[in-house]
Design a protein around this motif. Structure first.
Motif, PDB file in Angstrom:
ATOM      1  N   LYS A   1       8.145   6.147   1.456  1.00  0.00           N
ATOM      2  CA  LYS A   1       8.895   6.187   0.090  1.00  0.00           C
ATOM      3  C   LYS A   1      10.210   6.166   0.975  1.00  0.00           C
ATOM      4  N   ALA A   2       9.993   6.929   2.404  1.00  0.00           N
ATOM      5  CA  ALA A   2      11.389   7.259   2.572  1.00  0.00           C
ATOM      6  C   ALA A   2      12.446   5.892   3.192  1.00  0.00           C
ATOM      7  N   ARG A   3      11.818   4.228   2.834  1.00  0.00           N
ATOM      8  CA  ARG A   3      11.764   3.419   3.963  1.00  0.00           C
ATOM      9  C   ARG A   3      12.689   2.209   2.073  1.00  0.00           C
ATOM     10  N   ARG A   4      12.474   3.805   1.396  1.00  0.00           N
ATOM     11  CA  ARG A   4      12.284   2.423  -0.300  1.00  0.00           C
ATOM     12  C   ARG A   4      13.287   1.836  -0.264  1.00  0.00           C
TER      13      ARG A   4
ATOM     14  N   VAL B   1       6.734  -2.046  -6.408  1.00  0.00           N
ATOM     15  CA  VAL B   1       5.914  -1.911  -7.069  1.00  0.00           C
ATOM     16  C   VAL B   1       4.716  -1.439  -7.179  1.00  0.00           C
ATOM     17  N   LYS B   2       3.145  -1.824  -7.845  1.00  0.00           N
ATOM     18  CA  LYS B   2       2.281  -1.274  -7.988  1.00  0.00           C
ATOM     19  C   LYS B   2       0.997  -1.687  -7.392  1.00  0.00           C
TER      20      LYS B   2
ATOM     21  N   LEU C   1       4.185  -2.325   1.639  1.00  0.00           N
ATOM     22  CA  LEU C   1       5.102  -2.426   0.398  1.00  0.00           C
ATOM     23  C   LEU C   1       5.125  -2.400  -1.008  1.00  0.00           C
ATOM     24  N   SER C   2       3.917  -1.608  -1.360  1.00  0.00           N
ATOM     25  CA  SER C   2       4.057  -0.604  -2.746  1.00  0.00           C
ATOM     26  C   SER C   2       5.443  -0.286  -2.652  1.00  0.00           C
TER      27      SER C   2
END
Length: 344
Positions: free
Chosen positions: A335-338, A180-181, A174-175
């Motif tokens: 991250k590739a799914r961001r 989000v952090k 989720l982050s």
């Protein structure tokens, strides 16, 4: 266990029970004040909640009723602050239903589940990646997009099988997808071993947490599976009692009817009967669920103390280090799914 007579309040009934039961329900310090503080059941009841119906800590009660408090505890507690607030359950209020990523069936039979549950981070990343849909993540993003300074907190704990990495992997996903952090400092501070308990039994097993909470910060709390939501309730209370604001709860897996987090009256009735059995009374608890004592039961029958085995300071440091190492291991995995439209 004695039944409730007509028009008897919850605390009037509790006063007729034995010390062991009172200690279990209220915690030893609060139960001692209840028995020996010279307060009527009504007076004791009035001290438990503030004007906003938030449970008072023992320190707050001492400030209101110093004579009764000091008459019971003397000088023993004069120089020490009682930090009961960290585990005192806060009211869910109008808190939204938990968002559950996968509700069609259980994930416990998946090939990666047992390894992830036992502490294998790579298995946890693969498991989460398979069950977390883009549409669900977009729904999560819509739910938090109006909030600033949002941090995601996973339930990171010592469990029977090991250090469960699924909540951490879910929080990391989720982050990274939402941008989000993630909070790496808050961990569960004791062992409750809830997994083998039934639904109501999970409510009996209270847990505490350890870590820094930033006052005013918005938090999203996440776990791997939700049943009764007891762990999430304790994490919610830990954060709220330390000044943070929990805006959402989410799990990777669970049944749709588990999404509602406040305790229902039906569950309270089951809980009361479970208490009777756990205390070897052999009888049925005939609590009258009126609007008045239903609130009392909700706030006060759940134990105010952790019922798990407390971790040592070194164990907590090790648990926190384990969380950070798993985070470093998985950093960049999702991250590739961001989401390209991420508000953050």
């Amino acid at each position: 266990m004695n039944g409730v007579v007509k028009n008897q309040t919850y605390y009037e009934w509790l006063a007729t029970q034995d010390d062991k039961f009172q200690d279990f329900v209220l915690g030893k310090e609060r139960a001692k004040l209840f028995r020996d503080g010279g307060l009527s059941p009504t007076e004791f009841s009035d001290l438990q909640l503030d004007k906003n119906f938030k449970p008072r800590t023992l320190d707050e009660i001492r400030a209101i009723e110093p004579k009764g408090f000091e008459g019971v505890f003397g000088d023993v507690l004069q120089s020490s602050k009682i930090d009961e607030s960290a585990i005192m359950r806060t009211d869910w209020g109008d808190f939204p239903n938990a968002l559950i990523a996968h509700t069609k069936d259980t994930i416990t039979t998946h090939k990666y589940y047992q390894k992830a549950k036992a502490g294998d981070a790579q298995s946890a990343f693969l498991l989460v990646d398979e069950f977390l849909s883009d549409d669900f993540v977009k729904e999560m993003g819509q739910s938090i997009r109006h909030y600033k300074d949002v941090h995601i907190v996973p339930v990171h704990a010592e469990e029977q099988q090991g250090r469960n990495k699924i909540p951490m992997a879910y929080a990391l996903a989720l982050s990274e997808i939402l941008g989000v952090k993630m909070d790496l400092g808050i961990v569960q501070a004791d062992r409750a071993y809830r997994t083998s308990s039934d639904g109501v039994g999970r409510l009996l097993k209270r847990v505490n947490f350890d870590g820094d909470v930033v006052a005013g910060r918005h938090y999203v709390i996440v776990d791997d599976v939700i049943t009764q939501g007891g762990t999430l309730a304790d994490l919610h209370s830990f954060i709220e009692n330390k000044g943070g604001s929990v805006i959402l709860a989410s799990t990777l897996n669970g049944k749709p009817n588990s999404a509602k987090l406040p305790i229902t009256k039906a569950t309270l009735g089951q809980f009361a009967n479970k208490l009777a059995k756990n205390l070897n009374t052999g009888g049925r608890s005939n609590l009258v669920m009126t609007s008045q004592n239903s609130q009392n039961l909700k706030q006060d029958t759940l134990p105010n103390k952790s019922t798990g085995t407390a971790l040592t300071a070194s164990e907590i440091r090790s648990l926190r280090q384990d969380l950070k190492e798993a985070y470093e291991q998985g950093k960049g995995f999702f991250k590739a799914r961001r989401l390209q439209t991420s508000h953050y």
